[in-house]
Write a protein that holds these residues in place. Structure first.
Motif, mmCIF file in Angstrom:
data_model
loop_
_atom_site.group_PDB
_atom_site.id
_atom_site.type_symbol
_atom_site.label_atom_id
_atom_site.label_comp_id
_atom_site.label_asym_id
_atom_site.label_seq_id
_atom_site.Cartn_x
_atom_site.Cartn_y
_atom_site.Cartn_z
ATOM 1 N N ARG A 253 0.821 -1.213 0.000
ATOM 2 C CA ARG A 253 0.000 0.000 0.000
ATOM 3 C C ARG A 253 0.862 1.273 0.000
ATOM 4 O O ARG A 253 0.519 2.265 -0.637
ATOM 5 N N THR A 254 1.971 1.236 0.739
ATOM 6 C CA THR A 254 2.863 2.395 0.770
ATOM 7 C C THR A 254 3.467 2.642 -0.606
ATOM 8 O O THR A 254 3.503 3.775 -1.100
ATOM 9 N N GLU A 255 3.941 1.582 -1.239
ATOM 10 C CA GLU A 255 4.549 1.705 -2.567
ATOM 11 C C GLU A 255 3.535 2.238 -3.571
ATOM 12 O O GLU A 255 3.843 3.132 -4.372
ATOM 13 N N ALA A 256 2.286 1.736 -3.514
ATOM 14 C CA ALA A 256 1.264 2.163 -4.463
ATOM 15 C C ALA A 256 0.881 3.623 -4.246
ATOM 16 O O ALA A 256 0.706 4.388 -5.204
ATOM 17 N N PHE A 257 0.755 4.035 -2.992
ATOM 18 C CA PHE A 257 0.387 5.425 -2.708
ATOM 19 C C PHE A 257 1.472 6.373 -3.189
ATOM 20 O O PHE A 257 1.193 7.398 -3.818
ATOM 21 N N ALA A 258 2.724 6.045 -2.885
ATOM 22 C CA ALA A 258 3.828 6.911 -3.297
ATOM 23 C C ALA A 258 3.905 7.012 -4.822
ATOM 24 O O ALA A 258 4.129 8.093 -5.376
ATOM 25 N N ARG A 259 3.699 5.905 -5.496
ATOM 26 C CA ARG A 259 3.820 5.886 -6.957
ATOM 27 C C ARG A 259 2.674 6.647 -7.622
ATOM 28 O O ARG A 259 2.901 7.428 -8.550
ATOM 29 N N THR A 260 1.438 6.460 -7.163
ATOM 30 C CA THR A 260 0.287 7.047 -7.851
ATOM 31 C C THR A 260 -0.042 8.463 -7.383
ATOM 32 O O THR A 260 -0.529 9.276 -8.172
ATOM 33 N N THR A 261 0.206 8.771 -6.113
ATOM 34 C CA THR A 261 -0.158 10.086 -5.570
ATOM 35 C C THR A 261 1.025 11.045 -5.545
ATOM 36 O O THR A 261 0.889 12.228 -5.886
ATOM 37 N N LEU A 262 2.193 10.549 -5.151
ATOM 38 C CA LEU A 262 3.368 11.402 -5.027
ATOM 39 C C LEU A 262 4.267 11.370 -6.254
ATOM 40 O O LEU A 262 5.190 12.169 -6.372
ATOM 41 N N GLU A 263 4.027 10.385 -7.139
ATOM 42 C CA GLU A 263 4.895 10.161 -8.298
ATOM 43 C C GLU A 263 6.339 10.014 -7.838
ATOM 44 O O GLU A 263 7.263 10.640 -8.353
ATOM 45 N N ALA A 264 6.514 9.167 -6.819
ATOM 46 C CA ALA A 264 7.825 8.927 -6.225
ATOM 47 C C ALA A 264 7.924 7.457 -5.845
ATOM 48 O O ALA A 264 6.937 6.708 -5.889
ATOM 49 N N SER A 265 9.135 7.034 -5.475
ATOM 50 C CA SER A 265 9.360 5.651 -5.058
ATOM 51 C C SER A 265 9.567 5.589 -3.554
ATOM 52 O O SER A 265 10.400 6.319 -3.003
ATOM 53 N N GLN A 266 8.814 4.733 -2.898
ATOM 54 C CA GLN A 266 9.000 4.466 -1.481
ATOM 55 C C GLN A 266 8.566 3.032 -1.219
ATOM 56 O O GLN A 266 7.381 2.724 -1.236
ATOM 57 N N THR A 267 9.527 2.164 -1.006
ATOM 58 C CA THR A 267 9.255 0.738 -0.844
ATOM 59 C C THR A 267 9.799 0.257 0.491
ATOM 60 O O THR A 267 11.012 0.110 0.662
ATOM 61 N N PRO A 268 8.945 0.028 1.481
ATOM 62 C CA PRO A 268 9.414 -0.443 2.784
ATOM 63 C C PRO A 268 10.159 -1.767 2.685
ATOM 64 O O PRO A 268 9.850 -2.615 1.837
ATOM 65 N N GLU A 269 11.165 -1.941 3.575
ATOM 66 C CA GLU A 269 11.993 -3.152 3.583
ATOM 67 C C GLU A 269 12.038 -3.765 4.977
ATOM 68 O O GLU A 269 12.080 -3.056 5.982
ATOM 69 N N LEU A 270 12.076 -5.087 4.998
ATOM 70 C CA LEU A 270 12.165 -5.829 6.257
ATOM 71 C C LEU A 270 13.554 -6.432 6.399
ATOM 72 O O LEU A 270 14.101 -6.986 5.452
ATOM 73 N N HIS A 271 14.128 -6.333 7.602
ATOM 74 C CA HIS A 271 15.407 -6.954 7.926
ATOM 75 C C HIS A 271 15.243 -7.784 9.190
ATOM 76 O O HIS A 271 14.641 -7.336 10.163
ATOM 77 N N GLY A 272 15.788 -8.976 9.158
ATOM 78 C CA GLY A 272 15.627 -9.885 10.278
ATOM 79 C C GLY A 272 14.417 -10.786 10.076
ATOM 80 O O GLY A 272 13.609 -10.583 9.163
ATOM 81 N N LYS A 273 14.299 -11.802 10.919
ATOM 82 C CA LYS A 273 13.227 -12.781 10.758
ATOM 83 C C LYS A 273 12.758 -13.260 12.113
ATOM 84 O O LYS A 273 13.564 -13.525 13.004
ATOM 85 N N SER A 274 11.447 -13.381 12.250
ATOM 86 C CA SER A 274 10.864 -13.900 13.486
ATOM 87 C C SER A 274 10.714 -15.410 13.381
ATOM 88 O O SER A 274 10.373 -15.945 12.317
ATOM 89 N N ALA A 275 10.979 -16.081 14.472
ATOM 90 C CA ALA A 275 10.844 -17.543 14.492
ATOM 91 C C ALA A 275 9.373 -17.925 14.581
ATOM 92 O O ALA A 275 8.668 -17.550 15.516
ATOM 93 N N GLY A 276 8.894 -18.671 13.602
ATOM 94 C CA GLY A 276 7.521 -19.162 13.630
ATOM 95 C C GLY A 276 6.480 -18.108 13.298
ATOM 96 O O GLY A 276 6.791 -16.955 12.985
#
Length: 550
Positions: A253-276
């Protein structure tokens, strides 16, 4: 197109929790530490319009999710939400509260840490820093290093930890910042030079080399707006929200809003992993967001939450300057400002009760033949007394098998504010009141000046809960007795669902102002009272239901 780069860094260090879920085996207590700074010294950093909104909204989401209030520490600098001095978000105080919230935790506990505000990174320094209210960029000891927070989280034995960082590396300094000649800052991109501890899952607002944005119409950072939206509503058709689902939906949703409304790139990233599998929240499959009753009235769900009721002393001084018709004693019954918690969801009429709805149920027209009224089924019903409104609710309850009543005064103001802390549900600007209210008919300058009567409902813009005419049109009766000194009972404490029993009261509370009043009387905090047996050309009401039809 107006675009706002997210200089605020929402360093929301979120350590998510497990709510009660039949599928979860994880046990323990849930804790939160929420920090927001907006009013920075302009000689240091830009002031931030929406950083506090992110954290204050998340605080409400936690309470709505069943989080224990005593397990949540909130620090912010908004003068309209008074907190004890120990919770002002200054460097030393943040460190102390951080230590307190992390100390004594068990392996089975989870924690949320949310920091909203500016962040900086100095050239040649791998560390990134959160900027407290008392930041001095020439003195690093006034800043909070991200690495220090990492180490504190790493040392905490709680099992599940998620760190959210909403960051932009553009220079957050103003043109008059004292440090411009002596401090060299990196620009653009979130900090990724420091590795995330093994025990922490980190979800960043954007990819390296990108900027994070905030948007005025959302009143939030784009990333955190979608975190909140996903958390509140969940995923369609699913009774639980997992970490994986939250990350996926927020990123998309963040990527789509930034691309269509702001005409910009913003793509959230995840680092690390939760067990289970990590269940963040479960949802009641029977939750109804609105319903329509036998009279065709639509009632909207108002979620439980907490807010500051009344008017802060500092705003009284401003209003004495802003309003020509204001006297100091006009605001006595709105003070002291105090925090109120609405413990449960409720349903409130989207519109004020109309003439057509009144006639359909009651078979009468109390306004007929009286001055300052116009007849029509969609016009707000006026000349209604508190006793009339109580009888309407009683008859409608019998007809529908649903318990209807007038809103308590605390419920009414909470619904009117719609999560805001400003004079009106739309902000502080009197110049916008005509978009949201019929007002000023007897003051000589309002939009009802030449149409001196209650108007059809729903012609103006709604508030954030989707409620119309909460300002102006007709004053709305509430359950409570009117006592101008009522608020003095609640000083220095948060009160849950306060009510002033009406049994022996001479007057009952009215809220919202009317078509005849100036903007000062139409504010969210403005109060009034009239005898319960008397109705006037400006008195009406809307109905509340505790729960929808079963």
């Amino acid at each position: 197109m107006h675009q706002f780069v997210r200089f605020p860094i929402l360093m929301s260090f979120l350590l998510l929790w497990r709510l009660m879920s039949p599928t979860a085996t994880f046990a323990g207590e849930n804790y939160a530490f929420l920090v927001a700074v907006g009013d920075y010294d302009p000689k240091q950093l830009h002031r931030l319009p929406y950083s506090r909104n992110d954290v204050l909204a998340f605080y409400d989401v936690l309470l709505q999710s069943g989080f224990k209030k005593e397990n949540v520490t909130l620090m912010h600098d908004d003068p309209k939400n008074s907190l004890p001095a120990r919770l002002l978000p200054e460097s030393a105080k943040i460190r102390k509260q951080l230590t307190l919230i992390l100390s004594g935790r068990d392996e089975e506990d989870t924690i949320i840490l949310a920091f909203a505000g500016h962040g900086v990174q100095f050239k040649g320094d791998a560390s990134s820093y959160y900027c407290p209210l008392d930041v001095d960029l020439e003195k690093k000891e006034t800043l909070l290093p991200l690495g220090e927070v990492y180490e504190a989280l790493k040392a905490c034995p709680a099992k599940r930890k998620l760190l959210l960082v909403d960051a932009c590396r553009n220079d957050p300094r103003t043109q008059v910042s004292r440090s411009r000649a002596t401090v060299d800052l990196e620009s653009i991109t979130r900090p990724q030079k420091q590795s995330v501890p093994e025990s922490v899952v980190a979800f960043f607002s954007c990819a390296e080399g990108q900027q994070s944005f905030e948007w005025p119409e959302l009143k939030h950072g784009v990333f955190f707006y979608h975190v909140l939206d996903v958390w509140k509503k969940g995923v369609d058709g699913q009774k639980e929200l997992t970490l994986d689902d939250m990350v996926y939906q927020t990123r998309k949703r963040t990527e789509a809003f930034a691309r269509t409304t702001l005409e910009a790139s913003q793509t959230p990233e995840l680092h690390g992993k939760s067990a289970g599998k990590w269940v963040l929240r479960t949802y009641d499959a029977k939750v109804v967001n609105e319903f329509t009753n036998s009279l065709g009235m639509t009632l909207v769900r108002i979620p439980a939450g907490e807010y500051p009721r009344g008017t802060p002393a500092a705003d009284v001084e401003r209003m004495l300057r802003d309003y020509a018709d204001a006297r100091r004693d006009n605001f006595d019954d709105e003070q002291p400002q105090h925090r109120v918690r609405i413990a449960n969801d409720f349903y409130l009429g989207r519109y004020e009760v109309t003439q057509g709805e009144w006639k359909a149920l009651m078979g009468s027209a109390p306004w007929a033949g009286k001055p300052n009224v116009r007849d029509g089924k969609d016009f707000a019903a006026a000349y209604l007394s508190w006793d009339n409104a109580e009888e309407f609710c009683r008859k409608l309850s019998l007809k529908d098998g649903v318990s209807y009543r007038l809103p308590a005064e605390a419920e009414w103001e909470y619904a009117c504010r719609g999560g805001t802390t400003t004079r009106f549900g739309f902000g502080d600007e009197d110049g916008r009141i005509g978009d949201h209210a019929w007002y000023g008919g007897l003051s000589g300058f309002g939009n009802a000046m030449n149409e001196r009567y209650a108007h059809p409902v729903g012609l103006k813009k709604p508030n954030r809960f989707g409620l119309f005419d909460m300002h102006g049109n007709v004053w709305e009766w509430c359950q409570d007795a009117y006592d101008p000194k009522e608020y003095a009972k609640y000083l220095d404490k948060t009160t849950e669902d306060p009510r002033a029993a009406p049994n022996a009261a001479v007057q009952r509370v009215m809220r919202g102002g009317g078509w005849n009043n100036s903007p000062r009387r139409c504010r969210s905090a403005s109060r009034g009272g009239n005898p319960p047996s008397e109705g006037y050309f400006y008195t009406g009401f809307r109905v509340l239901a505790v729960r929808p039809p079963q």
